[in-house]
Write a protein that holds these residues in place. Structure first.
Motif, short mmCIF file in Angstrom:
data_model
loop_
_atom_site.label_atom_id
_atom_site.label_comp_id
_atom_site.label_asym_id
_atom_site.label_seq_id
_atom_site.Cartn_x
_atom_site.Cartn_y
_atom_site.Cartn_z
N ASP A 34 22.50 56.67 -66.98
CA ASP A 34 21.56 55.62 -67.35
C ASP A 34 22.11 54.73 -68.47
O ASP A 34 21.85 53.52 -68.50
N TYR B 114 11.67 60.34 -70.94
CA TYR B 114 11.73 58.89 -71.05
C TYR B 114 10.34 58.33 -71.33
O TYR B 114 9.33 58.86 -70.89
N ARG C 260 12.69 53.75 -63.14
CA ARG C 260 12.59 54.88 -64.07
C ARG C 260 12.62 54.42 -65.52
O ARG C 260 12.00 55.02 -66.39
N ILE C 261 13.36 53.33 -65.78
CA ILE C 261 13.42 52.77 -67.14
C ILE C 261 12.70 51.43 -67.11
O ILE C 261 13.18 50.46 -66.50
N PHE D 94 18.97 58.82 -73.28
CA PHE D 94 19.36 58.45 -71.93
C PHE D 94 20.51 59.32 -71.43
O PHE D 94 21.39 59.70 -72.19
N THR E 62 17.50 51.30 -61.81
CA THR E 62 17.04 52.68 -62.04
C THR E 62 15.83 52.99 -61.18
O THR E 62 15.16 54.01 -61.39
#
Length: 340
Positions: free
Chosen positions: A258, A27, A61-62, A254, A58
């Motif tokens: 996600d 990512y 994380r994103i 993804f 998330t």
């Protein structure tokens, strides 16, 4: 014995954790999200809400960062779709108008006087027409995942009230960069001039152009009355739904979980943005219209008879673009609206 039995579970768990970690490592540290309008416009609010919800759901994380004012394409909003397809932009909350040069089906929402009310817009975006349009976008290498809204576009000017096509005769009107809008305003006798939003307000302030067309929320936040745009006609001639979309390669990177999170966040942010885009302009709530009148705007609401004169004056444009967009899609849209 118990330890040996637990080995497979431990191995599987470790493998899954390792896989998730490796996937997360792919990512990006930041995903660039393009919009034309930022906060406090409803458009920008929806984009920021999307980014915030994704980050929250998330656990960071994103990470999505919103770049308003089409700054990722040097202010040229009509290049946004192509830049996202090329990977220069990761994601966008984009205008159906701005993306229509690349996806002809998106011109549907700019057919003059197709949609008389909010229920008509919902019938298109939330039904089979919306699915057809999303399929057309996917074919261009972009994954569309949700709808928001910029709103119905109303006409304003600095000269006089507009209640008939004759009132537009000779007016210099700023329009967006779509040939359909040139055709509409030419048919109404105006002199359309294409320019970006960044250039529009200075041109209106100096009198280089006489008028423009935009949703009332844009008029409100940009304080268009200070740019001489005193006369406002509510005619609902076209609408500008917005689309949450992701570059195809980014979307493919993804995990399924996600993807579900990003899409649900887009749905939730879209509902939030649509609420803002319609606030104060419904039958039950006229607060925005009243507030604009208190600031000096002279607002005209067309009667059915007055509106029909504009419909008649632009019917040739409607028919010409119906063929360009796809008659089957337009027929489907007309049917969806009639059955709403």
């Amino acid at each position: 014995m118990n330890f040996l039995k637990s080995l497979p579970a431990l191995v599987v768990g470790a493998a899954l954790a390792l896989s998730a970690s490796a996937h997360a490592a792919d990512y990006k540290g930041e995903y660039k999200v393009s919009t034309v309008l930022g906060k406090p416009f409803p458009w920008g609010e929806a984009a920021e809400k999307w980014a915030a919800l994704v980050s929250e759901r998330t656990d960071g994380r994103i990470n999505m960062k919103v770049y308003p004012n089409a700054q990722l394409v040097a202010g040229d909003q009509t290049k946004e779709f192509t830049a996202m397809r090329q990977g220069i932009i990761d994601m966008a909350v984009g205008s159906t108008i701005n993306w229509s040069p690349q996806v002809k089906e998106l011109n549907l929402f700019s057919l003059p006087f197709l949609m008389p009310d909010f229920a008509s817009m919902d019938a298109l975006t939330q039904g089979p027409v919306g699915e057809k349009i999303f399929d057309a976008i996917r074919k261009q290498g972009i994954e569309p995942i949700g709808w928001a809204e910029n709103g119905f576009r109303e006409v304003t000017n600095s000269k006089h009230p507009i209640t008939s096509p004759a009132d537009l005769d000779g007016l210099k009107m700023r329009v967006v960069g779509s040939p359909l809008y040139n055709d509409i305003f030419t048919a109404l006798g105006a002199n359309p001039t294409q320019m970006s939003w960044a250039d529009a307000k200075p041109a209106l302030t100096t009198g280089a152009v006489d008028g423009q067309e935009n949703p009332l929320t844009v008029y409100d936040v940009a304080q268009m009355e200070t740019a001489g745009q005193t006369y406002v006609t509510l005619w609902h001639y076209v609408a500008d739904p917005l689309i949450f979309a992701v570059n195809k390669r980014v979307w493919g990177s993804f995990s399924d979980d996600d993807k579900a999170i990003v899409k649900k966040a887009a749905d939730d942010a879209g509902a939030y943005g649509i609420g803002l885009a319609r606030k104060g302009m419904t039958e039950d709530d006229q607060s925005l219209i009243k507030a604009l009148e208190a600031r000096g705007a002279k607002i005209t609401t067309l009667t059915d008879e007055q509106r029909q004169k504009f419909v008649d004056a632009t019917r040739d444009v409607y028919n010409k673009w119906k063929d360009r967009i796809g008659a089957d899609l337009v027929d489907m849209a007309e049917k969806s609206i009639s059955e709403r």
